[in-house]
Structures are given as structure tokens and as C-alpha cells.
Design an enzyme around this catalytic site. Structure first.
Site, PDB file in Angstrom:
ATOM      1  N   LYS A 205      14.054   2.475  -4.154  1.00 13.73           N
ATOM      2  CA  LYS A 205      12.834   3.240  -3.887  1.00 13.73           C
ATOM      3  C   LYS A 205      12.649   3.507  -2.389  1.00 13.73           C
ATOM      4  CE  LYS A 205       9.586  -0.693  -3.975  1.00 13.73           C
ATOM      5  NZ  LYS A 205       9.028  -0.564  -2.612  1.00 13.73           N
ATOM      6  N   ASP A 206      13.436   2.832  -1.536  1.00 20.22           N
ATOM      7  CA  ASP A 206      13.367   3.068  -0.097  1.00 20.22           C
ATOM      8  C   ASP A 206      14.400   4.076   0.392  1.00 20.22           C
ATOM      9  OD1 ASP A 206      11.297   1.257   0.206  1.00 20.22           O
ATOM     10  OD2 ASP A 206      12.616  -0.424   0.676  1.00 20.22           O
TER      11      ASP A 206
ATOM     12  N   SER B 265      14.253  -8.481   6.630  1.00 16.16           N
ATOM     13  CA  SER B 265      13.127  -9.050   5.899  1.00 16.16           C
ATOM     14  C   SER B 265      13.659 -10.029   4.857  1.00 16.16           C
ATOM     15  CB  SER B 265      12.311  -7.947   5.206  1.00 16.16           C
ATOM     16  OG  SER B 265      13.024  -7.418   4.103  1.00 16.16           O
TER      17      SER B 265
ATOM     18  N   CYS C 201       6.987   9.873   0.994  1.00 18.79           N
ATOM     19  CA  CYS C 201       5.785   9.043   1.106  1.00 18.79           C
ATOM     20  C   CYS C 201       4.519   9.886   1.220  1.00 18.79           C
ATOM     21  CB  CYS C 201       5.892   8.139   2.336  1.00 18.79           C
ATOM     22  SG  CYS C 201       7.155   6.883   2.190  1.00 18.79           S
TER      23      CYS C 201
ATOM     24  N   ARG D 123       1.420   6.888  -4.159  1.00 16.92           N
ATOM     25  CA  ARG D 123       1.620   6.945  -5.615  1.00 16.92           C
ATOM     26  C   ARG D 123       0.670   5.984  -6.313  1.00 16.92           C
ATOM     27  NH1 ARG D 123       3.962   3.326  -8.746  1.00 16.92           N
ATOM     28  NH2 ARG D 123       4.792   2.230  -6.928  1.00 16.92           N
ATOM     29  N   ARG D 124       0.662   4.727  -5.872  1.00 16.25           N
ATOM     30  CA  ARG D 124      -0.253   3.751  -6.479  1.00 16.25           C
ATOM     31  C   ARG D 124      -1.703   4.117  -6.199  1.00 16.25           C
ATOM     32  NH1 ARG D 124       3.337  -0.712  -3.755  1.00 16.25           N
ATOM     33  NH2 ARG D 124       4.942  -1.105  -5.345  1.00 16.25           N
TER      34      ARG D 124
ATOM     35  N   ARG E 223       2.090  -9.117   3.603  1.00 19.33           N
ATOM     36  CA  ARG E 223       1.089  -8.583   2.683  1.00 19.33           C
ATOM     37  C   ARG E 223       0.380  -9.705   1.927  1.00 19.33           C
ATOM     38  NH1 ARG E 223       4.206  -3.207   0.238  1.00 19.33           N
ATOM     39  NH2 ARG E 223       5.139  -2.591   2.222  1.00 19.33           N
TER      40      ARG E 223
ATOM     41  N   ARG F  86       0.316  -2.547   4.983  1.00 19.99           N
ATOM     42  CA  ARG F  86       1.676  -2.477   5.508  1.00 19.99           C
ATOM     43  C   ARG F  86       2.200  -3.884   5.806  1.00 19.99           C
ATOM     44  NH1 ARG F  86       4.117   1.296   8.154  1.00 19.99           N
ATOM     45  NH2 ARG F  86       5.872  -0.041   7.598  1.00 19.99           N
TER      46      ARG F  86
END
Length: 315
Positions: free
Chosen positions: A91-92, A21, A250, A139-140, A163, A157
Site C-alpha cells: 500500500k506504500d 521503522s 494520498c 481513504r479511512r 501512533r 502521522r
């Protein structure tokens, strides 16, 4: 081991495994440039890979195996000797690393906050009832439901560019992204506002880059040592300890965020039901050297306040 010790041998070649990415490649190139500056003459190469997490875009991440889907292929490259290191958004990274692997380096953190992105509205407070807000994390989602119950929060996603495209096509009135990714890709102008941690407490490790290698590669750990940031590392390790102790993934709406203030580590965390109908919060302060112990203590506090019941309902 320091770069000046007699045992230290500078690297001649380092291969970095990375997702393909745009953001992952930026992160890998950033580490590549820092290593080349540290070790002139060293050949630093990228090994680009597509992970299952990048391929499965039609279902929420929580439903298809979690964030570990973004690292398994990179870890395979480490095991097979095709790469020396892998660069990740912290965070991944799964909270429990498999035994052959280590995270010897966590570099200085970018802004860890979440960002509000919208072509029409300047903030969450401006959104009208029923406005559609896209986010990739429970979480958000849980925090948005709790503070803005009038909004329609839906799953989002895809990589960062995907996005933003979905937002620009009108599929959403606003989306919530990590501010760090937008800034790293030169897209800071898309941020209408950064969400205070009181509104959206960040994910464990958000905004920080981690470098993974085989635990047996002491030579690699020594090469990476100058890139480690002590304050960021203490904060992220405290956050990850909270999440690990609460089986954070997750599937669990959980936030953990630490800051160094006046030499102390200030740690906050929460666990919630996905719909935001129940949230338990806790905070504490202590010595950064005790970061993982502080994380475990905060997790215990959350359990005492009812996190166990929430986790049982989610499970």
C-alpha cells in the site's frame, strides 16, 4: 524460470534495502528468513535506510508528496547497486512504478482489514459524539465521516509505535491502523475490533508485501519467484489497476479490495470526497488471470457513476 531449470543460478548474496521503522525491519527480516530457507548458504543482508516519508511527521502525507516518499531512497540503492531488492508494504508503493523498476513478487497477504484501536472503547459504535479518531489516510477519513459524522476525525502521522504512543497519551480516543502491521509486530492484543470491509474498504495492496528490483535483473526475479503468491498477486494487481486508472494517491480518498472466491476474483472499489459527503461505489467479478483488465473495468464503472466529478473537485 524455475529453480530447477538449467539456466538458474542460486544466489550467493542478496542485499535487501529497507526502511528502518520497526515494521519495515520486521518485513525485511521476514523476507530474509524465507530467502535463507530457500537458498542455504546464501548471505542475505539488510541495508537500513531512513526515507523522507519517515522524516516528515508534522504534515499529512497527502500534503508532502504522497507514499512515494517511502520508496525513493530504497530505489536509489537499487539503481546504485548497493541493494538487490527492496521490501515494501504494497500500500506504500506508488501506483505507477518508474521504468527501471519491477515488482516481480507479491507474497501471501496478511489480514487486509483496518483495525480499531482504543484503550477505552471496543468499537466505533461505542464512541460518543465528538470523540477524536486519528487516521493517516483520506481513504479511512472519508469513510468514517460518511458513516460516523458525529466523530472528530483528525490526521495521525508517525510510525506504528509513535501512533500508539499518541493514543496512549490521550491525544486520541481511538485510532485506525492496518491490522496487518499490528499482527506482524505481535501487537494483535491492541486490536479491539477489525473493521469489516463494508465499513472501511481497504487500500489497494493493504496487508501484502511486495519485493522490488530493477527490471533488468532477471536473475533476481528468478530468485524471488518461489515467494510470489498467485492469488495475492492477482488481487493486488487488480486493486492497483483501479487506483492507477483513477490517479489514486494520498490526495484521493479511494479504496480497492479484491478477494478470490470460488475461483473468481471479486473486486470492489470506491472514490469519495474527503469529508464523506459523496461516495461512489462499484464491484465486479471475473477471472483472476484478467486481474488488471478487471481493475480497469471497475475504474471505468466508477467514472460512469460520478468519480470524475469527485476527482475534479479534489484536484
Amino acid at each position: 524460470m524455475s529453480a530447477t531449470s538449467a539456466e538458474f543460478t542460486p544466489p550467493e548474496r542478496i542485499v535487501i534495502a529497507t526502511r528502518e521503522s520497526r515494521l519495515a525491519l520486521w518485513q525485511a527480516e521476514h523476507v530474509k528468513a524465507r530467502l535463507e530457507a530457500l537458498y542455504p548458504g546464501c548471505r542475505v543482508e539488510l541495508l537500513g535506510m531512513t526515507t523522507r516519508g519517515d522524516q516528515i511527521l508534522d504534515r499529512p502525507l497527502a500534503k508532502v508528496g504522497g507514499k512515494g516518499l517511502f520508496v525513493k531512497e530504497l530505489e536509489a540503492a537499487l539503481l546504485e547497486g548497493r541493494a538487490d531488492i527492496a521490501v515494501h508494504s504494497m500500500k506504500d508503493v506508488p501506483m505507477q512504478l518508474a521504468e527501471p523498476f519491477a515488482l516481480p513478487c507479491i507474497s501471501e497477504r496478511e489480514v487486509p482489514l483496518d483495525a480499531f484501536v482504543s484503550p477505552r472503547y471496543a468499537s466505533l459504535d461505542e464512541l460518543p459524539p465528538g470523540a477524536v479518531v486519528g487516521t493517516s489516510s483520506l481513504r479511512r477519513e472519508s469513510q468514517l465521516h460518511a458513516m460516523y459524522p458525529m466523530l472528530a476525525v483528525t490526521s495521525l502521522r508517525g510510525n506504528l509505535d509513535t501512533r500508539l504512543r499518541k493514543l496512549d497519551e490521550g491525544q486520541y480516543d481511538a485510532i485506525i491502523l492496518a491490522a496487518a502491521g499490528l499482527k506482524r509486530l505481535g501487537l494483535a492484543d491492541r486490536i479491539r475490533s477489525e473493521l469489516p470491509s463494508e465499513v472501511s474498504l481497504p487500500a489497494a495492496g493493504q496487508g501484502a508485501l511486495g519485493i522490488e528490483c530493477l527490471a533488468s535483473r532477471k536473475d533476481v526475479a528468478a530468485w524471488l519467484a518461489p515467494l510470489n503468491d498467485a492469488d495475492t498477486s492477482a488481487c493486488v494487481r487488480a486493486e492497483r489497476a483501479v487506483s492507477r486508472a483513477l490517479a489514486g494517491s494520498c490526495e484521493v480518498p479511494l479504496g480497492a479490495y479484491a478477494e478470490i472466491r470460488a475461483g473468481k476474483l471479486w473486486l470492489r472499489g470506491f472514490v469519495a470526497l474527503p469529508d464523506g459527503s459523496r461516495i461512489v461505489r462499484a464491484e465486479l467479478e471475473g477471472n483472476p488471470a484478467d486481474c488488471e483488465t478487471l481493475g480497469l473495468a471497475l475504474a471505468a464503472d466508477l467514472r460512469e457513476q460520478g468519480a470524475e466529478d469527485i476527482l475534479a473537485q479534489i484536484g
